[in-house]
Structures are given as structure tokens and as C-alpha cells.
Design a protein around this motif. Structure first.
Motif, PDB file in Angstrom:
ATOM      1  N   ILE A 199       0.754  -1.262   0.200  1.00  0.00           N
ATOM      2  CA  ILE A 199      -0.120  -0.043  -0.113  1.00  0.00           C
ATOM      3  C   ILE A 199       0.895   1.144  -0.175  1.00  0.00           C
ATOM      4  CG2 ILE A 199      -2.074  -1.201   1.226  1.00  0.00           C
ATOM      5  CD1 ILE A 199      -0.949   0.124   3.683  1.00  0.00           C
ATOM      6  N   TYR A 200       2.164   1.117  -0.088  1.00  0.00           N
ATOM      7  CA  TYR A 200       3.017   2.324  -0.031  1.00  0.00           C
ATOM      8  C   TYR A 200       3.510   2.806  -1.316  1.00  0.00           C
ATOM      9  CZ  TYR A 200       2.840   0.752   4.860  1.00  0.00           C
ATOM     10  OH  TYR A 200       2.319  -0.009   6.003  1.00  0.00           O
ATOM     11  N   ARG A 201       4.132   1.652  -2.204  1.00  0.00           N
ATOM     12  CA  ARG A 201       4.693   2.175  -3.330  1.00  0.00           C
ATOM     13  C   ARG A 201       3.721   2.738  -4.511  1.00  0.00           C
ATOM     14  NH1 ARG A 201       6.109  -0.772  -8.150  1.00  0.00           N
ATOM     15  NH2 ARG A 201       5.055  -2.564  -7.283  1.00  0.00           N
ATOM     16  N   PRO A 202       3.858   3.807  -5.092  1.00  0.00           N
ATOM     17  CA  PRO A 202       3.168   4.504  -5.891  1.00  0.00           C
ATOM     18  C   PRO A 202       2.829   3.468  -7.132  1.00  0.00           C
ATOM     19  CG  PRO A 202       4.809   5.913  -5.307  1.00  0.00           C
ATOM     20  CD  PRO A 202       5.198   4.728  -4.718  1.00  0.00           C
ATOM     21  N   ALA A 203       1.447   3.215  -7.317  1.00  0.00           N
ATOM     22  CA  ALA A 203       0.895   2.556  -8.439  1.00  0.00           C
ATOM     23  C   ALA A 203       1.464   1.047  -8.230  1.00  0.00           C
ATOM     24  CB  ALA A 203       1.744   2.806  -9.805  1.00  0.00           C
ATOM     25  N   GLY A 258      -7.867  -1.097  -1.811  1.00  0.00           N
ATOM     26  CA  GLY A 258      -6.825   0.365  -1.966  1.00  0.00           C
ATOM     27  C   GLY A 258      -5.620   0.413  -0.922  1.00  0.00           C
ATOM     28  N   ASP A 259      -5.206   1.753  -0.609  1.00  0.00           N
ATOM     29  CA  ASP A 259      -4.013   1.787   0.377  1.00  0.00           C
ATOM     30  C   ASP A 259      -4.224   2.404   1.586  1.00  0.00           C
ATOM     31  OD1 ASP A 259      -4.839   4.487  -0.583  1.00  0.00           O
ATOM     32  OD2 ASP A 259      -3.033   4.970  -1.913  1.00  0.00           O
ATOM     33  N   GLN A 260      -5.618   2.807   1.794  1.00  0.00           N
ATOM     34  CA  GLN A 260      -6.020   3.043   2.969  1.00  0.00           C
ATOM     35  C   GLN A 260      -5.982   2.184   4.413  1.00  0.00           C
ATOM     36  OE1 GLN A 260      -5.526   6.451   3.884  1.00  0.00           O
ATOM     37  NE2 GLN A 260      -4.812   6.333   1.400  1.00  0.00           N
ATOM     38  N   VAL A 261      -6.226   0.927   3.978  1.00  0.00           N
ATOM     39  CA  VAL A 261      -6.321  -0.211   4.719  1.00  0.00           C
ATOM     40  C   VAL A 261      -5.072  -0.950   5.062  1.00  0.00           C
ATOM     41  CG1 VAL A 261      -7.926  -2.319   5.134  1.00  0.00           C
ATOM     42  CG2 VAL A 261      -8.538  -0.485   3.888  1.00  0.00           C
ATOM     43  N   SER A 262      -4.864  -1.576   6.392  1.00  0.00           N
ATOM     44  CA  SER A 262      -3.593  -2.282   6.738  1.00  0.00           C
ATOM     45  C   SER A 262      -3.614  -3.316   6.009  1.00  0.00           C
ATOM     46  CB  SER A 262      -3.617  -2.327   8.392  1.00  0.00           C
ATOM     47  OG  SER A 262      -4.486  -3.363   8.471  1.00  0.00           O
ATOM     48  N   PRO A 263      -2.346  -3.730   5.853  1.00  0.00           N
ATOM     49  CA  PRO A 263      -1.924  -4.998   4.925  1.00  0.00           C
ATOM     50  C   PRO A 263      -2.389  -6.242   5.766  1.00  0.00           C
ATOM     51  CG  PRO A 263      -0.163  -3.714   4.962  1.00  0.00           C
ATOM     52  CD  PRO A 263      -1.118  -2.897   5.643  1.00  0.00           C
TER      53      PRO A 263
END
Length: 454
Positions: free
Chosen positions: A140-144, A164-169
Motif C-alpha cells: 500500500i506504499y509504493r506508488p502504483a 486500496g491503500d488506506q487499509v492495513s496489509p
């Protein structure tokens, strides 16, 4: 190509001792000095090199070798055996769960090729083992990164689970496993985040994902171009996560191969897969004994057969054989064969799988540039259907038109037509059953003097 420098050095060293009727202790010492230098130049861990050289020397100086009728060949066999043992001895299969889904957690540094490798693994599992895979986007960190995994999933027709990138792995992993069970997907591949270097935050997050997913396989993806650093990375990940296997990427690139020869010995964890091309079907099971044979120039016929079985249509192959026998092989058939050859992967790698191919007179100076295949295809596709079926009608004006249409020179068109003519003659020699010339002499090497485009 991986191992190229090591392979050349070792083959030259083995060649000097191969035909010897008697091998002395000094011969072994000289050979081992060369082997040591070759391995160190290939960026193999120096402790691994020392142990390897000591083991080979001890076995080579044994009475079984010294009193043998073919001591040189015995020594080569010892080197091959020990190279195989160094890389793991035998192929290590992926851990499969008895209670689906099987869960594979992909870990590694940023830039090692985790996301692409996750897609390659999904495709391999579906094609080879009839699995129904699911890709899980936990980077969820690296762009794209999420979009990249979705693109890969779309290319191979494999579903991708993402929140998406707002939920924890950790939460994404929990929900993805529920989804996989509901949809009866039996092979889950978790694409985790990487960093440019190992840090505490990264490791803590990976530990959380491990606790939730209870993976059957923790696959460390390592860029083989990083050489000795790859071993240090493997040790760090293994200490924290207890990895179960390693996948080496970019082994088709200009890498010296030190990582492949060091990782197993240092971490005691097997190399399970190797990335041999950028294509999504470019992931292969790692076979230590086959790789050892290739390094020593002995070929790898089993891998070549497997590639051919995957990439060649059996029905078309039989049709082609019939055309060869009846001399009705056309440029359309030639074009079809070129496309199948391209689908098998790197041409240099294919040649390395053929025992002794690098020493064959006709093949030694063959041009292995893959761009030449594209040029040949462009020339043939610029011909009319009639010209491809009957190349004898090609006069100068037709050839000029073909050269202009393909963006190649008239000389290249002429060269291709000569090569095609030589190839048809060669086929006639092989399929006609007559291996002798008019005066009873054996026919010359049909490849001799041909500047082959493949």
C-alpha cells in the motif's frame, strides 16, 4: 546471460584435464586454483568457495579417481556433483496445503521484482498445476503498486483482491483469505511491500501478515543482479520470517551468478524458482543438476524438451515433418517456426541447453541476435502469398519492393533467400535417408558457413 563468465572459465579448465590418461596431485591443485578464481569472479561467497574447493580436491585426490582409467572425466563428474549439491542437490517443490487455499507470501526488497513474480507464479500454478489463484495487493506504499498488480492480473486473467491503500496489509490479508474461501480459489499469493533497505517497520508489518495468513510458503524474491548483497538480504529476511524458499529474478540478464551459487549454502533454504525472462511465462522451476550441467557446457536436454512441449503444437509439428519429407516447406512454414522459436525464450539460453552446441563448427559463429528474427519476420511478411509459397519467382524488382516494404536492405533479402535455400537442402539431406554424397563420402555439416539468423 547468467553464469557466462563462470561457465567459460570452468569449461576451459575442465577441457584441459578431460582427456588426461593420468592425473597428478599437481594437476588437481592447478585446476582447483582456476576453479577458485572462476567462482570468486562470479561473486560467490568466499566461505562457500573455500568449502567447495576443499571438498572437490579431497574427492579428486581419492584412490577411486587416481586409479581410474579415465581420471580426467571422473574429476569433471565430481565438479558437476558438487556444483549440484552447492545449489541444493535436487528440485524443491512449492509447499502445497492439504486444506486449500495454499497461501504464498511474497517478500523482498523494493525493485527485486516481487509484483511481476507474483503474477508469473499465479500463471505457472494455473497452467502447470490447474490451480485457481488469487493475487492479493498488500503493497500500500509504493506508488502504483496496486495498479501494477491489477494490470498483471488482467494480462493473465487472474483475479486481484485489493482494498486500496488506506487499509492495513494485515486487514487486507484477513479479508482476502475469506474471499478466496467463498469463491473456492485454492492458491493465494500475497504481494507484500518492500523497502530500498531492510528496516524495523517493514519487518514488523511482514510479521503481522505472516501471523494472519499462516502461509504455507514464504517466498523471498531476490534480484540476482545484486550478487553478494543478495545473500545478505536472504540472511536478514530468514532471521526474522524464517523463509521457506527463494526465487531468483533476472537470471537471464548480465549477472555473474554468484547469488544462485551462494544462497542455498549460506541460508540452507532452497532456490525454488528462477526468472528467465521479463515475459509473464518466464518463471521456471529451479533444477540444480540441470543448472550445473549448463554451467559446465554439458547442456540441459530435459529443460529444452519441456520448453518444446509447452511451446510447440504437436499437430503442426507433424504437418511440418511431412512438408520437410516432401520438400514442400514454404516461407510461410519458416515464418511459423520462427514465431514458435521466439516463444521458447532466449536464443542463447536455448543453445546452452544443447550439449556441445557451443563447440559445433557451424554454430560457433552463428549470429544469436534476437533482433535478426524480427528482421527476418519483417522481410517475409512483406512478400505476397504467392512469393512466400514459391520464392523462385523473386526477381530483382520484387526483392527491391520487399526490402523497401520491410525497411531492410536488398542484401538482407538476398541473404535470407540464400539461407532458406540452404535450409531446404539441409532438410533434404536429413529426411532423404541418404547420409552419403555421390562418391560415398559423408555429407558435410549442413550448418557450415551459414550465417544463421537464429
Amino acid at each position: 546471460m547468467a553464469f557466462e563468465g563462470l561457465s567459460e572459465r570452468l569449461q576451459a579448465t575442465m577441457q584441459r584435464i578431460k582427456g588426461k590418461g593420468k592425473v597428478t596431485e599437481q594437476d588437481i591443485k592447478t585446476m582447483m586454483r582456476e576453479v577458485r578464481l572462476a567462482l570468486l569472479e562470479a561473486d560467490v561467497n568466499f566461505k562457500v568457495v573455500k568449502k567447495f574447493v576443499n571438498t572437490v580436491s579431497e574427492r579428486a585426490l581419492g584412490s577411486d579417481v587416481m586409479q581410474s582409467l579415465t581420471p580426467g572425466q571422473q574429476v569433471i563428474k565430481i565438479v558437476q556433483d558438487e556444483l549440484t549439491a552447492l545449489m541444493g542437490g535436487e528440485n524443491s517443490k512449492i509447499n502445497m496445503s492439504t486444506k486449500p487455499p495454499t497461501v504464498v507470501m511474497m517478500v523482498g526488497l523494493q525493485g527485486a521484482g516481487k509484483t511481476t513474480t507474483a503474477g508469473k507464479l499465479a500463471l505457472l500454478m494455473r497452467k502447470k498445476y490447474n490451480k485457481k489463484p488469487l493475487l492479493v495487493a498488500c503493497d500500500i506504499y509504493r506508488p502504483a503498486a496496486i495498479q501494477q498488480l491489477q494490470t498483471v492480473g488482467k494480462q493473465i486473467d487472474v483475479p486481484v483482491y485489493t482494498e486500496g491503500d488506506q487499509v492495513s496489509p494485515k486487514e487486507i490479508t484477513e479479508n482476502a483469505l475469506k474471499y478466496a474461501r467463498e469463491e473456492h480459489l485454492d492458491f493465494v499469493i500475497i504481494d507484500t511491500a518492500g523497502r530500498l533497505h531492510i528496516d524495523e517497520a517493514l519487518m514488523n508489518e511482514l510479521v503481522d501478515v505472516k501471523e494472519v495468513s499462516k502461509p504455507d510458503e514464504i517466498m523471498l524474491v531476490v534480484d540476482s543482479m545484486t550478487g553478494q548483497d543478495a545473500v545478505n538480504v536472504a540472511e536478514s529476511f530468514d532471521t526474522t520470517l524464517d523463509i521457506t524458499g527463494v526465487t531468483l529474478t533476472k537470471l537471464d540478464g548480465d549477472t555473474r551468478g554468484g547469488a544462485a551459487l551462494s544462497i542455498r549454502s549460506v541460508t540452507d533454504k532452497p532456490i525454488k524458482f528462477i526468472g528467465m525472462s521479463e515475459k509473464l511465462d518466464g518463471l521456471e522451476l529451479f533444477h540444480p543438476e540441470r543448472m550445473a550441467s549448463r554451467i559446465l557446457g554439458m547442456g540441459d536436454v530435459l529443460s529444452l524438451i519441456e520448453k518444446a512441449q509447452q511451446g510447440v503444437d504437436e499437430t503442426k509439428a507433424k504437418e511440418l515433418e511431412q512438408k520437410m519429407r516432401t520438400s514442400s516447406f514454404t516461407l510461410d512454414d519458416f515464418l511459423e517456426q520462427l514465431e514458435q522459436v521466439k516463444g521458447l525464450g532466449s536464443l542463447d539460453d536455448l543453445m546452452n541447453m544443447i550439449p556441445g552446441a557451443n563447440k559445433m563448427k557451424g554454430m560457433k559463429n552463428a549470429n544469436m541476435d534476437p533482433k535478426q528474427l524480427d528482421n527476418v519476420q519483417a522481410i517475409i511478411r512483406s512478400m505476397t502469398r504467392e512469393e512466400r509459397s514459391n520464392p523462385d519467382i523473386l526477381n530483382v524488382s520484387r526483392k527491391r519492393r520487399i526490402a523497401q516494404g520491410s525497411g531492410r536492405s536488398l542484401q538482407e533479402v538476398n541473404r535470407l533467400m540464400k539461407q532458406f535455400g540452404d535450409m531446404k537442402k539441409m532438410m533434404k539431406q536429413f529426411t532423404g535417408g541418404n547420409k552419403k554424397g555421390k562418391k560415398g563420402k559423408r555429407a558435410s555439416n549442413p550448418f557450415q558457413g551459414m550465417n544463421l539468423p537464429f
